[in-house]
Design a protein around this motif. Structure first.
Motif, PDB file in Angstrom:
ATOM      1  N   ILE A  17       0.845  -1.197   0.000  1.00 14.91           N
ATOM      2  CA  ILE A  17       0.000   0.000   0.000  1.00 14.91           C
ATOM      3  C   ILE A  17       0.884   1.251   0.000  1.00 14.91           C
ATOM      4  N   TYR A  18       1.907   1.255   0.849  1.00 15.33           N
ATOM      5  CA  TYR A  18       2.818   2.396   0.947  1.00 15.33           C
ATOM      6  C   TYR A  18       3.480   2.684  -0.402  1.00 15.33           C
ATOM      7  N   GLU A  19       3.952   1.655  -1.075  1.00 10.91           N
ATOM      8  CA  GLU A  19       4.584   1.842  -2.394  1.00 10.91           C
ATOM      9  C   GLU A  19       3.617   2.488  -3.380  1.00 10.91           C
ATOM     10  N   LYS A  20       2.363   2.070  -3.336  1.00 10.20           N
ATOM     11  CA  LYS A  20       1.356   2.617  -4.254  1.00 10.20           C
ATOM     12  C   LYS A  20       1.088   4.087  -3.957  1.00 10.20           C
ATOM     13  N   VAL A  21       0.840   4.428  -2.696  1.00 19.26           N
ATOM     14  CA  VAL A  21       0.421   5.798  -2.373  1.00 19.26           C
ATOM     15  C   VAL A  21       1.570   6.803  -2.385  1.00 19.26           C
ATOM     16  N   LYS A  22       2.782   6.354  -2.117  1.00 19.11           N
ATOM     17  CA  LYS A  22       3.896   7.311  -2.058  1.00 19.11           C
ATOM     18  C   LYS A  22       4.387   7.714  -3.442  1.00 19.11           C
ATOM     19  N   ASN A  23       4.038   6.950  -4.454  1.00 23.20           N
ATOM     20  CA  ASN A  23       4.536   7.219  -5.795  1.00 23.20           C
ATOM     21  C   ASN A  23       3.550   7.981  -6.673  1.00 23.20           C
ATOM     22  N   ASP A  24       2.812   8.886  -6.100  1.00 26.49           N
ATOM     23  CA  ASP A  24       1.894   9.732  -6.853  1.00 26.49           C
ATOM     24  C   ASP A  24       2.708  10.673  -7.744  1.00 26.49           C
ATOM     25  N   PRO A  25       2.598  10.555  -9.070  1.00 27.64           N
ATOM     26  CA  PRO A  25       3.441  11.361  -9.965  1.00 27.64           C
ATOM     27  C   PRO A  25       3.274  12.872  -9.786  1.00 27.64           C
ATOM     28  N   TYR A  26       2.037  13.330  -9.576  1.00 23.95           N
ATOM     29  CA  TYR A  26       1.833  14.775  -9.433  1.00 23.95           C
ATOM     30  C   TYR A  26       2.481  15.288  -8.148  1.00 23.95           C
ATOM     31  N   ALA A  27       2.266  14.593  -7.049  1.00 24.83           N
ATOM     32  CA  ALA A  27       2.867  15.009  -5.777  1.00 24.83           C
ATOM     33  C   ALA A  27       4.389  15.025  -5.889  1.00 24.83           C
ATOM     34  N   ARG A  28       4.941  14.007  -6.511  1.00 26.05           N
ATOM     35  CA  ARG A  28       6.400  13.943  -6.689  1.00 26.05           C
ATOM     36  C   ARG A  28       6.892  15.103  -7.546  1.00 26.05           C
ATOM     37  N   SER A  29       6.124  15.489  -8.579  1.00 24.85           N
ATOM     38  CA  SER A  29       6.547  16.591  -9.451  1.00 24.85           C
ATOM     39  C   SER A  29       6.609  17.917  -8.702  1.00 24.85           C
ATOM     40  N   LEU A  30       5.811  18.035  -7.636  1.00 26.71           N
ATOM     41  CA  LEU A  30       5.823  19.252  -6.820  1.00 26.71           C
ATOM     42  C   LEU A  30       6.892  19.216  -5.722  1.00 26.71           C
ATOM     43  N   GLY A  31       7.453  18.047  -5.483  1.00 26.89           N
ATOM     44  CA  GLY A  31       8.437  17.900  -4.414  1.00 26.89           C
ATOM     45  C   GLY A  31       7.821  17.542  -3.079  1.00 26.89           C
ATOM     46  N   ILE A  32       6.594  17.063  -3.090  1.00 29.18           N
ATOM     47  CA  ILE A  32       5.922  16.655  -1.853  1.00 29.18           C
ATOM     48  C   ILE A  32       6.541  15.348  -1.369  1.00 29.18           C
ATOM     49  N   GLU A  33       6.894  15.334  -0.089  1.00 25.68           N
ATOM     50  CA  GLU A  33       7.502  14.143   0.512  1.00 25.68           C
ATOM     51  C   GLU A  33       6.592  13.603   1.604  1.00 25.68           C
ATOM     52  N   LEU A  34       6.180  12.352   1.451  1.00 25.11           N
ATOM     53  CA  LEU A  34       5.364  11.686   2.459  1.00 25.11           C
ATOM     54  C   LEU A  34       6.248  11.373   3.665  1.00 25.11           C
ATOM     55  N   GLY A  38      -0.184   5.830   8.086  1.00 21.26           N
ATOM     56  CA  GLY A  38      -0.782   4.800   8.919  1.00 21.26           C
ATOM     57  C   GLY A  38      -2.241   4.623   8.547  1.00 21.26           C
ATOM     58  N   PRO A  39      -2.960   3.781   9.265  1.00 21.82           N
ATOM     59  CA  PRO A  39      -4.373   3.562   8.955  1.00 21.82           C
ATOM     60  C   PRO A  39      -5.179   4.850   9.078  1.00 21.82           C
ATOM     61  N   GLY A  40      -5.693   5.333   7.958  1.00 21.29           N
ATOM     62  CA  GLY A  40      -6.534   6.531   7.961  1.00 21.29           C
ATOM     63  C   GLY A  40      -5.810   7.821   8.235  1.00 21.29           C
ATOM     64  N   MET A  41      -4.486   7.828   8.136  1.00 25.49           N
ATOM     65  CA  MET A  41      -3.748   9.070   8.390  1.00 25.49           C
ATOM     66  C   MET A  41      -2.527   9.169   7.485  1.00 25.49           C
ATOM     67  N   ALA A  42      -2.109  10.402   7.269  1.00 27.14           N
ATOM     68  CA  ALA A  42      -0.901  10.647   6.486  1.00 27.14           C
ATOM     69  C   ALA A  42      -0.398  12.046   6.778  1.00 27.14           C
ATOM     70  N   GLU A  43       0.916  12.214   6.656  1.00 26.32           N
ATOM     71  CA  GLU A  43       1.540  13.525   6.767  1.00 26.32           C
ATOM     72  C   GLU A  43       2.565  13.660   5.653  1.00 26.32           C
ATOM     73  N   ALA A  44       2.710  14.888   5.169  1.00 25.88           N
ATOM     74  CA  ALA A  44       3.685  15.160   4.119  1.00 25.88           C
ATOM     75  C   ALA A  44       4.181  16.585   4.273  1.00 25.88           C
ATOM     76  N   GLU A  45       5.324  16.857   3.619  1.00 24.31           N
ATOM     77  CA  GLU A  45       5.882  18.206   3.673  1.00 24.31           C
ATOM     78  C   GLU A  45       6.320  18.639   2.285  1.00 24.31           C
ATOM     79  N   LEU A  46       6.462  19.946   2.161  1.00 24.10           N
ATOM     80  CA  LEU A  46       6.845  20.551   0.891  1.00 24.10           C
ATOM     81  C   LEU A  46       7.588  21.845   1.173  1.00 24.10           C
ATOM     82  N   GLU A  47       8.711  22.043   0.495  1.00 25.98           N
ATOM     83  CA  GLU A  47       9.399  23.331   0.580  1.00 25.98           C
ATOM     84  C   GLU A  47       8.875  24.209  -0.545  1.00 25.98           C
TER      85      GLU A  47
END
Length: 144
Positions: A17-34, A38-47
């Motif tokens: 599941i982690y491999e699938k959700v962390k490899n979002d092409p659009y988020a990666r293009s913006l530099g978003i880092e997961l 966890g179950p029902g939660m997520a955090e990410a950062e962006l400069e």
């Protein structure tokens, strides 16, 4: 119909599941880092980059929305069940500047068989700069 224990599904299939959700092409293009998942939660950062600002020189609302939407997507798909955004409502409360690191945290408020409800907070340091309420539609199929 057999009821699936989604907490167990998350635990047993975390890596897939982690491999699938962390490899979002659009988020990666913006530099978003997961940064947390966890179950029902997520955090990410962006400069915030210089090209991510509006005419006033502050972070564009679309960039904050993209960050919030990414953690929403990760959180609602955390159980391996294909989920898509149904609606969102975002409030922008303050700005960030180029060079600032902004973070977003999504938390599941409630979910049932067909829908999930999430609260997402976008912050710059300890200051909340946006908040989004989001609803996900949970499809019948699992992607794992």
């Amino acid at each position: 119909m057999t009821k699936i224990d989604e907490q167990q599904m998350h635990a047993e299939n975390f890596d897939n599941i982690y491999e699938k959700v962390k490899n979002d092409p659009y988020a990666r293009s913006l530099g978003i880092e997961l940064t947390r998942f966890g179950p029902g939660m997520a955090e990410a950062e962006l400069e915030v980059q210089p090209h991510m600002v509006n005419a006033h020189g502050t972070v564009h609302g679309a960039v904050m929305y993209a960050l919030a939407d990414h953690v929403f997507s990760v959180a609602c798909n955390a159980y391996g069940r294909t989920s898509v955004g149904l609606s969102t409502n975002v409030q922008f409360m303050a700005a960030a500047m180029p060079g600032d690191k902004i973070t977003a945290a999504a938390a599941e408020v409630r979910r049932n068989f067909r829908t999930g409800f999430y609260r997402i907070e976008v912050c710059h340091g300890v200051n909340q700069i946006a908040v989004m309420d989001a609803v996900a539609y949970r499809k019948d199929q699992y992607f794992i």
